[in-house]
Motif scaffolding. Structure first.
Motif, PDB file in Angstrom:
ATOM      1  N   ARG A 197       0.822  -1.198   0.000  1.00  0.00           N
ATOM      2  CA  ARG A 197       0.000   0.000   0.000  1.00  0.00           C
ATOM      3  C   ARG A 197       0.866   1.262   0.000  1.00  0.00           C
ATOM      4  N   GLY A 198       0.198   2.433   0.025  1.00  0.00           N
ATOM      5  CA  GLY A 198       0.912   3.696  -0.008  1.00  0.00           C
ATOM      6  C   GLY A 198       1.125   4.269   1.379  1.00  0.00           C
ATOM      7  N   ILE A 199       0.666   5.510   1.588  1.00  0.00           N
ATOM      8  CA  ILE A 199       0.735   6.172   2.886  1.00  0.00           C
ATOM      9  C   ILE A 199      -0.655   6.117   3.509  1.00  0.00           C
ATOM     10  N   PRO A 200      -0.769   5.758   4.788  1.00  0.00           N
ATOM     11  CA  PRO A 200      -2.096   5.713   5.409  1.00  0.00           C
ATOM     12  C   PRO A 200      -2.831   7.040   5.238  1.00  0.00           C
ATOM     13  N   GLY A 201      -4.069   6.965   4.785  1.00  0.00           N
ATOM     14  CA  GLY A 201      -4.848   8.179   4.575  1.00  0.00           C
ATOM     15  C   GLY A 201      -5.840   8.001   3.449  1.00  0.00           C
ATOM     16  N   ILE A 202      -6.490   9.088   3.078  1.00  0.00           N
ATOM     17  CA  ILE A 202      -7.606   9.028   2.150  1.00  0.00           C
ATOM     18  C   ILE A 202      -7.202   8.535   0.760  1.00  0.00           C
ATOM     19  N   THR A 203      -6.032   8.957   0.266  1.00  0.00           N
ATOM     20  CA  THR A 203      -5.634   8.530  -1.072  1.00  0.00           C
ATOM     21  C   THR A 203      -5.435   7.029  -1.131  1.00  0.00           C
ATOM     22  N   ASP A 204      -4.713   6.490  -0.161  1.00  0.00           N
ATOM     23  CA  ASP A 204      -4.498   5.041  -0.164  1.00  0.00           C
ATOM     24  C   ASP A 204      -5.788   4.285   0.127  1.00  0.00           C
ATOM     25  N   ASN A 205      -6.650   4.852   0.950  1.00  0.00           N
ATOM     26  CA  ASN A 205      -7.937   4.193   1.203  1.00  0.00           C
ATOM     27  C   ASN A 205      -8.706   4.005  -0.098  1.00  0.00           C
ATOM     28  N   GLN A 206      -8.591   4.995  -0.997  1.00  0.00           N
ATOM     29  CA  GLN A 206      -9.282   4.892  -2.278  1.00  0.00           C
ATOM     30  C   GLN A 206      -8.514   3.995  -3.247  1.00  0.00           C
ATOM     31  N   ARG A 207      -7.215   4.227  -3.374  1.00  0.00           N
ATOM     32  CA  ARG A 207      -6.435   3.446  -4.342  1.00  0.00           C
ATOM     33  C   ARG A 207      -6.345   1.977  -3.927  1.00  0.00           C
ATOM     34  N   SER A 208      -5.745   1.724  -2.774  1.00  0.00           N
ATOM     35  CA  SER A 208      -5.531   0.346  -2.329  1.00  0.00           C
ATOM     36  C   SER A 208      -6.791  -0.253  -1.719  1.00  0.00           C
ATOM     37  N   GLY A 209      -7.461   0.541  -0.873  1.00  0.00           N
ATOM     38  CA  GLY A 209      -8.627   0.022  -0.168  1.00  0.00           C
ATOM     39  C   GLY A 209      -9.766  -0.341  -1.098  1.00  0.00           C
ATOM     40  N   ASP A 210     -10.085   0.560  -2.038  1.00  0.00           N
ATOM     41  CA  ASP A 210     -11.180   0.275  -2.964  1.00  0.00           C
ATOM     42  C   ASP A 210     -10.814  -0.859  -3.920  1.00  0.00           C
ATOM     43  N   PHE A 211      -9.538  -0.925  -4.312  1.00  0.00           N
ATOM     44  CA  PHE A 211      -9.097  -2.038  -5.160  1.00  0.00           C
ATOM     45  C   PHE A 211      -9.248  -3.362  -4.420  1.00  0.00           C
ATOM     46  N   LYS A 212      -8.766  -3.393  -3.191  1.00  0.00           N
ATOM     47  CA  LYS A 212      -8.839  -4.615  -2.388  1.00  0.00           C
ATOM     48  C   LYS A 212     -10.289  -5.061  -2.201  1.00  0.00           C
ATOM     49  N   ALA A 213     -11.155  -4.118  -1.829  1.00  0.00           N
ATOM     50  CA  ALA A 213     -12.560  -4.461  -1.608  1.00  0.00           C
ATOM     51  C   ALA A 213     -13.207  -4.979  -2.888  1.00  0.00           C
ATOM     52  N   CYS A 214     -12.831  -4.380  -4.016  1.00  0.00           N
ATOM     53  CA  CYS A 214     -13.429  -4.758  -5.297  1.00  0.00           C
ATOM     54  C   CYS A 214     -13.041  -6.178  -5.705  1.00  0.00           C
ATOM     55  N   VAL A 215     -11.741  -6.498  -5.652  1.00  0.00           N
ATOM     56  CA  VAL A 215     -11.322  -7.835  -6.092  1.00  0.00           C
ATOM     57  C   VAL A 215     -11.793  -8.909  -5.114  1.00  0.00           C
ATOM     58  N   GLU A 216     -11.898  -8.554  -3.837  1.00  0.00           N
ATOM     59  CA  GLU A 216     -12.393  -9.533  -2.869  1.00  0.00           C
ATOM     60  C   GLU A 216     -13.880  -9.808  -3.082  1.00  0.00           C
ATOM     61  N   GLU A 217     -14.624  -8.744  -3.405  1.00  0.00           N
ATOM     62  CA  GLU A 217     -16.066  -8.914  -3.598  1.00  0.00           C
ATOM     63  C   GLU A 217     -16.390  -9.540  -4.949  1.00  0.00           C
ATOM     64  N   LYS A 218     -15.763  -9.030  -6.013  1.00  0.00           N
ATOM     65  CA  LYS A 218     -16.094  -9.500  -7.356  1.00  0.00           C
ATOM     66  C   LYS A 218     -15.399 -10.802  -7.734  1.00  0.00           C
ATOM     67  N   GLY A 219     -14.169 -10.992  -7.223  1.00  0.00           N
ATOM     68  CA  GLY A 219     -13.380 -12.135  -7.672  1.00  0.00           C
ATOM     69  C   GLY A 219     -13.030 -13.141  -6.604  1.00  0.00           C
ATOM     70  N   ASN A 220     -13.544 -12.922  -5.385  1.00  0.00           N
ATOM     71  CA  ASN A 220     -13.251 -13.839  -4.286  1.00  0.00           C
ATOM     72  C   ASN A 220     -11.749 -13.952  -4.031  1.00  0.00           C
ATOM     73  N   TRP A 221     -11.031 -12.820  -4.176  1.00  0.00           N
ATOM     74  CA  TRP A 221      -9.604 -12.810  -3.877  1.00  0.00           C
ATOM     75  C   TRP A 221      -9.404 -12.826  -2.358  1.00  0.00           C
ATOM     76  N   THR A 222      -8.239 -13.323  -1.940  1.00  0.00           N
ATOM     77  CA  THR A 222      -7.886 -13.373  -0.525  1.00  0.00           C
ATOM     78  C   THR A 222      -6.596 -12.593  -0.300  1.00  0.00           C
ATOM     79  N   THR A 223      -6.618 -11.648   0.631  1.00  0.00           N
ATOM     80  CA  THR A 223      -5.433 -10.865   0.971  1.00  0.00           C
ATOM     81  C   THR A 223      -4.772 -11.498   2.192  1.00  0.00           C
ATOM     82  N   VAL A 224      -3.568 -12.041   2.004  1.00  0.00           N
ATOM     83  CA  VAL A 224      -2.892 -12.736   3.099  1.00  0.00           C
ATOM     84  C   VAL A 224      -1.892 -11.835   3.821  1.00  0.00           C
TER      85      VAL A 224
END
Length: 237
Positions: A197-224
């Motif tokens: 991820r990047g730096i904790p905060g709003i930008t990373d929440n959108q870039r990394s956080g939204d990406f993570k939530a999307c692939v986990e929801e749509k593709g059943n990905w697992t973040t280890v």
């Protein structure tokens, strides 16, 4: 946020779902109807040379993490100055460069520019991280000696005492969802991943956080595993 400058007590212009859970406004809550599209139309068209007169070049202070690995800031700076050249506007820039993680250095620069307000007509501030630099944004925006723009964020913080004249950015959230769809098309479902991820905060929440939530929801990905690399090359190891 474009067009008219709104005081904090005039915002939001409308409420969108989830507003009560955010400490910032999203573009749809603070952009007057049609203003964003009108701005995009103008900046996407050929420049119309300035026909007025200038007593001298406008003075622009830029406080931004341009001394970093990414060429994002350099490309944006070149785009801005080339556009001013096309418009025939005389200008001089003073750059206050830092690395993305040098939050305290940015604070020093913000204080210096604010104290030297008589030297500048415009201040363009690219925060190292939005919440970390909130006090400096408000301080610069509260100075009547120059016009303040926030660069690389378009999510005005609700709690700022003084709102800057404009915020401008691309959408990290939209980019995250586009990348999500791309990676799902490339790798498919049921993927195990580690996330740098990047730096904790709003930008990373959108870039990394939204990406993570999307692939986990749509593709059943697992973040280890995940950690914050702070946008530094060393952070990837």
């Amino acid at each position: 946020m474009t067009g008219a400058v709104w005081a904090a007590d005039e915002l939001p212009l409308r409420e969108l779902p989830g507003i009560e859970d955010r400490d910032y406004w999203i573009p749809g809550e603070v952009n007057a109807e049609g203003k964003l599209e009108a701005l995009q139309e103008v900046v996407g068209s050929a420049a119309v040379p300035f026909s007025g007169s200038q007593d001298g070049p406008i003075q622009i202070a830029l406080i931004y993490p341009s001394a970093d690995v990414s060429d994002f800031w350099a490309r944006n700076y070149l785009a801005m100055t080339r556009r001013l050249d096309e418009l025939g506007i005389q200008y001089e820039t003073t750059e206050f460069a830092s690395r993305q993680i040098e939050h305290s250095l940015q604070s020093t620069y913000a204080s210096q520019v604010e104290q030297d307000a008589d030297l500048y007509d415009y201040v363009i501030f690219g925060p190292s991280e939005l919440a970390t630099q909130a006090d400096n944004i408000s301080k610069l925006a509260g100075n009547d000696g120059f016009t303040t723009y926030v660069w690389a964020f378009h999510t005005p913080l609700k709690y700022l005492e003084n709102q800057p004249d404009a915020w401008f950015d691309f959408s990290s959230a939209a980019g995250a969802l586009t990348m999500c769809d791309y990676m799902l098309s490339r790798l498919g479902n049921d993927v195990t991943m580690a996330l740098n991820r990047g730096i904790p905060g709003i930008t990373d929440n959108q870039r990394s956080g939204d990406f993570k939530a999307c692939v986990e929801e749509k593709g059943n990905w697992t973040t280890v595993y995940e950690h914050y690399g702070e946008y530094q090359r060393e952070g990837g190891f």
